[in-house]
Scaffold this motif. Structure first.
Motif, PDB file in Angstrom:
ATOM      1  N   PRO A 462       0.806  -1.221   0.000  1.00 27.65           N
ATOM      2  CA  PRO A 462       0.000   0.000   0.000  1.00 27.65           C
ATOM      3  C   PRO A 462       0.838   1.269   0.000  1.00 27.65           C
ATOM      4  O   PRO A 462       1.814   1.384   0.733  1.00 27.65           O
ATOM      5  N   ALA A 463       0.447   2.200  -0.864  1.00 29.98           N
ATOM      6  CA  ALA A 463       1.028   3.542  -0.915  1.00 29.98           C
ATOM      7  C   ALA A 463       2.517   3.536  -1.204  1.00 29.98           C
ATOM      8  O   ALA A 463       3.240   4.412  -0.755  1.00 29.98           O
ATOM      9  N   ASP A 464       2.980   2.557  -2.001  1.00 26.96           N
ATOM     10  CA  ASP A 464       4.411   2.512  -2.306  1.00 26.96           C
ATOM     11  C   ASP A 464       4.792   3.399  -3.485  1.00 26.96           C
ATOM     12  O   ASP A 464       5.960   3.532  -3.820  1.00 26.96           O
ATOM     13  N   ARG A 465       3.781   4.022  -4.147  1.00 31.48           N
ATOM     14  CA  ARG A 465       4.009   4.883  -5.318  1.00 31.48           C
ATOM     15  C   ARG A 465       4.749   4.122  -6.424  1.00 31.48           C
ATOM     16  O   ARG A 465       5.532   4.678  -7.175  1.00 31.48           O
ATOM     17  N   VAL A 466       4.477   2.816  -6.496  1.00 35.25           N
ATOM     18  CA  VAL A 466       5.046   1.955  -7.524  1.00 35.25           C
ATOM     19  C   VAL A 466       3.910   1.424  -8.389  1.00 35.25           C
ATOM     20  O   VAL A 466       2.846   1.078  -7.879  1.00 35.25           O
ATOM     21  N   ASP A 467       4.134   1.377  -9.697  1.00 34.11           N
ATOM     22  CA  ASP A 467       3.147   0.827 -10.618  1.00 34.11           C
ATOM     23  C   ASP A 467       3.249  -0.695 -10.561  1.00 34.11           C
ATOM     24  O   ASP A 467       3.857  -1.328 -11.420  1.00 34.11           O
ATOM     25  N   ASN A 468       2.625  -1.295  -9.553  1.00 30.30           N
ATOM     26  CA  ASN A 468       2.801  -2.727  -9.300  1.00 30.30           C
ATOM     27  C   ASN A 468       2.318  -3.603 -10.445  1.00 30.30           C
ATOM     28  O   ASN A 468       2.865  -4.685 -10.687  1.00 30.30           O
ATOM     29  N   ASP A 469       1.265  -3.165 -11.166  1.00 30.58           N
ATOM     30  CA  ASP A 469       0.713  -3.984 -12.240  1.00 30.58           C
ATOM     31  C   ASP A 469       1.083  -3.485 -13.631  1.00 30.58           C
ATOM     32  O   ASP A 469       0.571  -3.988 -14.635  1.00 30.58           O
ATOM     33  N   VAL A 474      -0.857   4.366 -10.580  1.00 30.54           N
ATOM     34  CA  VAL A 474      -0.171   4.090  -9.324  1.00 30.54           C
ATOM     35  C   VAL A 474      -1.167   4.129  -8.172  1.00 30.54           C
ATOM     36  O   VAL A 474      -1.948   5.090  -8.042  1.00 30.54           O
ATOM     37  N   ASP A 475      -1.155   3.097  -7.330  1.00 30.53           N
ATOM     38  CA  ASP A 475      -1.955   3.067  -6.097  1.00 30.53           C
ATOM     39  C   ASP A 475      -3.432   3.355  -6.384  1.00 30.53           C
ATOM     40  O   ASP A 475      -4.044   4.220  -5.759  1.00 30.53           O
ATOM     41  N   GLU A 476      -4.015   2.578  -7.301  1.00 28.74           N
ATOM     42  CA  GLU A 476      -5.386   2.861  -7.723  1.00 28.74           C
ATOM     43  C   GLU A 476      -6.419   1.896  -7.138  1.00 28.74           C
ATOM     44  O   GLU A 476      -7.600   1.970  -7.477  1.00 28.74           O
ATOM     45  N   GLU A 477      -5.977   0.977  -6.259  1.00 30.37           N
ATOM     46  CA  GLU A 477      -6.894  -0.003  -5.683  1.00 30.37           C
ATOM     47  C   GLU A 477      -6.985   0.139  -4.164  1.00 30.37           C
ATOM     48  O   GLU A 477      -6.017   0.542  -3.508  1.00 30.37           O
ATOM     49  N   LEU A 478      -8.158  -0.207  -3.622  1.00 31.28           N
ATOM     50  CA  LEU A 478      -8.335  -0.353  -2.177  1.00 31.28           C
ATOM     51  C   LEU A 478      -8.205  -1.826  -1.801  1.00 31.28           C
ATOM     52  O   LEU A 478      -8.529  -2.707  -2.606  1.00 31.28           O
ATOM     53  N   LEU A 479      -7.747  -2.085  -0.605  1.00 31.76           N
ATOM     54  CA  LEU A 479      -7.656  -3.451  -0.107  1.00 31.76           C
ATOM     55  C   LEU A 479      -9.046  -3.894   0.354  1.00 31.76           C
ATOM     56  O   LEU A 479      -9.371  -3.879   1.530  1.00 31.76           O
ATOM     57  N   ASN A 480      -9.885  -4.269  -0.630  1.00 33.60           N
ATOM     58  CA  ASN A 480     -11.279  -4.569  -0.302  1.00 33.60           C
ATOM     59  C   ASN A 480     -11.859  -5.749  -1.061  1.00 33.60           C
ATOM     60  O   ASN A 480     -13.057  -5.994  -1.028  1.00 33.60           O
ATOM     61  N   GLY A 481     -10.993  -6.476  -1.789  1.00 29.05           N
ATOM     62  CA  GLY A 481     -11.486  -7.621  -2.533  1.00 29.05           C
ATOM     63  C   GLY A 481     -12.330  -7.255  -3.727  1.00 29.05           C
ATOM     64  O   GLY A 481     -13.054  -8.110  -4.256  1.00 29.05           O
ATOM     65  N   ILE A 482     -12.273  -6.001  -4.201  1.00 26.89           N
ATOM     66  CA  ILE A 482     -13.084  -5.505  -5.311  1.00 26.89           C
ATOM     67  C   ILE A 482     -12.155  -4.960  -6.397  1.00 26.89           C
ATOM     68  O   ILE A 482     -11.093  -4.406  -6.101  1.00 26.89           O
ATOM     69  N   ASP A 483     -12.564  -5.108  -7.650  1.00 24.68           N
ATOM     70  CA  ASP A 483     -11.818  -4.550  -8.780  1.00 24.68           C
ATOM     71  C   ASP A 483     -12.166  -3.069  -8.913  1.00 24.68           C
ATOM     72  O   ASP A 483     -13.035  -2.681  -9.688  1.00 24.68           O
ATOM     73  N   ASP A 484     -11.482  -2.204  -8.137  1.00 27.63           N
ATOM     74  CA  ASP A 484     -11.840  -0.784  -8.092  1.00 27.63           C
ATOM     75  C   ASP A 484     -11.613  -0.070  -9.416  1.00 27.63           C
ATOM     76  O   ASP A 484     -12.344   0.865  -9.759  1.00 27.63           O
ATOM     77  N   GLY A 488     -10.063  -5.930 -14.344  1.00 26.08           N
ATOM     78  CA  GLY A 488     -10.138  -7.379 -14.223  1.00 26.08           C
ATOM     79  C   GLY A 488      -9.257  -7.963 -13.140  1.00 26.08           C
ATOM     80  O   GLY A 488      -9.277  -9.175 -12.903  1.00 26.08           O
ATOM     81  N   LEU A 489      -8.477  -7.128 -12.465  1.00 25.07           N
ATOM     82  CA  LEU A 489      -7.610  -7.572 -11.375  1.00 25.07           C
ATOM     83  C   LEU A 489      -8.118  -7.002 -10.058  1.00 25.07           C
ATOM     84  O   LEU A 489      -8.770  -5.962 -10.026  1.00 25.07           O
ATOM     85  N   ILE A 490      -7.792  -7.672  -8.963  1.00 24.33           N
ATOM     86  CA  ILE A 490      -8.302  -7.281  -7.644  1.00 24.33           C
ATOM     87  C   ILE A 490      -7.134  -7.017  -6.704  1.00 24.33           C
ATOM     88  O   ILE A 490      -6.233  -7.860  -6.560  1.00 24.33           O
ATOM     89  N   ASP A 491      -7.150  -5.836  -6.068  1.00 24.31           N
ATOM     90  CA  ASP A 491      -6.155  -5.472  -5.037  1.00 24.31           C
ATOM     91  C   ASP A 491      -4.725  -5.617  -5.556  1.00 24.31           C
ATOM     92  O   ASP A 491      -3.826  -6.044  -4.828  1.00 24.31           O
ATOM     93  N   GLU A 492      -4.483  -5.221  -6.824  1.00 20.70           N
ATOM     94  CA  GLU A 492      -3.176  -5.460  -7.436  1.00 20.70           C
ATOM     95  C   GLU A 492      -2.226  -4.266  -7.320  1.00 20.70           C
ATOM     96  O   GLU A 492      -1.043  -4.392  -7.582  1.00 20.70           O
ATOM     97  N   ASP A 493      -2.722  -3.082  -6.947  1.00 21.98           N
ATOM     98  CA  ASP A 493      -1.871  -1.886  -6.857  1.00 21.98           C
ATOM     99  C   ASP A 493      -2.524  -0.965  -5.830  1.00 21.98           C
ATOM    100  O   ASP A 493      -3.376  -0.152  -6.164  1.00 21.98           O
ATOM    101  N   LEU A 494      -2.112  -1.087  -4.588  1.00 22.41           N
ATOM    102  CA  LEU A 494      -2.898  -0.592  -3.459  1.00 22.41           C
ATOM    103  C   LEU A 494      -2.568   0.842  -3.073  1.00 22.41           C
ATOM    104  O   LEU A 494      -1.404   1.248  -3.010  1.00 22.41           O
TER     105      LEU A 494
END
Length: 519
Positions: A462-469, A474-484, A488-494
């Motif tokens: 979370p909040a690493d300012r890294v494009d994880n996917d 960058v940091d476009e997902e919430l840790l909530n089990g939902i594809d925010d 098509g990916l879930i919790d992949e870039d928090l």
């Protein structure tokens, strides 16, 4: 359920200890002040703000003469620190003597730092970048030359850029876009030369032609600032005249540049604003609303004069730097003045900001401070200025061809915050101010993720300012089990907004996450 809740809280707490985020906040800064033509001997200053609720203990050291000062910066306040001009200002086109003209700033918690050079009738300021986001490749952004000024020993006012060493034994290679004289040697346009800088050593390159597009590379990270000693910021080809100002910005490294931008006109101006798109790679296609597309090679730039009632969308095939210029107030008979301001790409917008205004000297009673704000049209209602909804009379303008809207607001002097109620809604913020014959402007903040560097997928922190996917965001997902973000990916870039920080949605978010985890 209680056991799962406890496990979730432990996991969330551990995320709060992630590595420092790549943005404009930091605990160490190394910077300098390029030359200001005005010699009224007003000292350069640091403006320091602290987003941390407990405040910060900040130490400022001037390596040139060993001066050290320690200050306490309280949350919600701006601490101003005057600096000895002779110890921090770059002079002439040369490597600085006496070990350099650097300013070294350290803090026990993350802070926001501005460099302010407010001289009478010649002021500008820049948002400082911490050492952990500096890079090894840069291009300078400057402006057209003010000629025949015949003041303070100059005839034509130079454009310029400065470089500061962060590590010992750093070889800096410069490819100027114009012919320059450096350390009493002449170099033609495109002719590379190298200089070795140790930690805190500095250099400045000046020319009486526009140095925009000059390339600076280094064997280790360095800080780069560019601008003009004095400029009018009228379109190229026009006679440069009117009221002018010092120009300076701290330039972000190329690996943080982006490919999508929104332009917003400046308050008070009626005669439009200048924008420059600077390319770092060959065959960069640039598309701008209401303009014919252009292709730029590395080091080339496109200057665009955009009317004061138009909001534009800029997209490019390769990462670019976008800079906005406030024109001389003489261009439209307004009490404004020139400045230059880095415009972060949409991908580098932040979720929340702490920023400060700048005090101007010539006519403080007429100084006005403004912000330009850009966000998704669907998310306007969640924006907060100093923890309050935006004024009810705020006028929003849709940006044609996009999902974004933009607004101009006038704010009081001092420190302010802007954030959105949702941690994954990002906003662009640009802070600037005017009085007669003086002005300033800079981004209110920005992420500095390496979105233009080669990317490999990484585990989400979370909040690493890294494009994880590796999707350019960058940091476009919430840790909530939902594809925010709908990819098509879930919790992949928090984002920082996991369940424990989901702003007024804690219970809903946490329970939803727990249901997804429960057998």
């Amino acid at each position: 359920m209680a056991r799962v809740l406890l496990s979730m809280l432990v996991m969330v707490a551990s995320f709060g200890c992630s590595q420092a985020a790549r943005d404009n906040k930091g605990t160490e800064f190394i910077l300098t002040f390029p030359e200001n033509f005005q010699r009224d001997q007003n000292r350069p200053k640091l403006f320091i703000a602290c987003p941390h609720p407990t405040g910060a203990r900040v130490t400022i050291t001037l390596p040139y003469n060993g001066d050290t000062d320690t200050v306490t910066v309280n949350h919600g306040r701006v601490e101003e620190v005057e600096l000895r001009r002779e110890a921090v200002e770059l002079r002439d086109s040369e490597k600085s003597d006496g070990g350099g003209r650097a300013v070294h700033i350290t803090s026990d918690v993350e802070i926001v730092v501005y460099g302010v050079f407010a001289e009478l009738k010649s002021s500008d300021a820049y948002l400082a970048l911490p050492t952990d986001v500096l890079g090894t490749e840069y291009y300078a952004a400057c402006s057209s030359i003010a000629r025949n000024r015949n003041q303070e020993g100059w005839d034509d006012m130079p454009s310029q850029f400065g470089v500061v060493g962060v590590h010992a034994g750093t070889t800096v290679t410069i490819v100027p876009s114009q012919a320059v004289e450096f350390d009493r040697r002449n170099y033609g346009a495109g002719q590379a030369f190298s200089v070795v800088l140790d930690r805190f050593e500095t250099l400045q390159v000046q020319a009486t032609e526009d140095l925009t597009g000059s390339k600076i590379t280094a064997t280790q990270p360095v800080a780069v600032l560019s601008g003009n000693t004095f400029a009018y910021c009228l379109p190229m080809g026009e006679r440069q005249r009117g009221t002018g100002d010092h120009l300076v910005q701290m330039i972000p490294p190329v690996d943080t540049w982006g490919e999508e931008f929104v332009t917003v006109p400046l308050s008070r101006h009626r005669g439009g604003d200048l924008f420059r798109v600077v390319a770092a790679r060959d065959n960069t296609q640039v598309d701008v609303t209401n303009e014919n597309a252009k292709t730029l090679n590395a080091g080339e730039f496109w200057e665009i004069d955009i009317p004061s009632d138009e909001y534009r969308h800029v997209t490019t095939s390769e990462p670019v730097l976008l800079v906005q210029y406030s024109k001389t107030g003489s261009a439209d008979n307004t009490a404004t003045d020139p400045f230059m301001m880095i415009i972060p790409s949409v991908a580098q917008f932040e979720a929340e900001y702490t920023f400060s205004t700048v005090d101007l000297l010539y006519d403080p009673s007429r100084t006005t401070h403004h912000i330009n704000v850009v966000t998704s049209s669907a998310d306007i209602a969640g924006l907060r200025l100093d923890e309050q909804p935006l004024p009810s009379d705020t006028v929003w303008h849709d940006v044609p061809g996009t999902r974004y809207a933009a607004a101009q607001l006038t704010v009081s002097g001092g420190t302010h915050t802007v954030r959105h109620m949702s941690p994954i809604v990002t906003t662009g913020l640009f802070s600037y101010g005017f009085t007669y014959l003086e002005s300033y402007g800079y981004p209110g903040g920005l992420r500095l993720a390496q979105i233009a560097a080669p990317c490999s997928t990484t585990a989400p922190v979370p909040a690493d300012r890294v494009d994880n996917d590796c999707d350019g965001r960058v940091d476009e997902e919430l840790l909530n089990g939902i594809d925010d973000d709908g990819d098509g990916l879930i919790d992949e870039d928090l984002a920082i907004g996991n369940c424990a920080d989901h702003r007024r949605q804690y219970e809903t978010c946490l329970l939803q996450r727990c249901r997804n985890m429960a057998p």
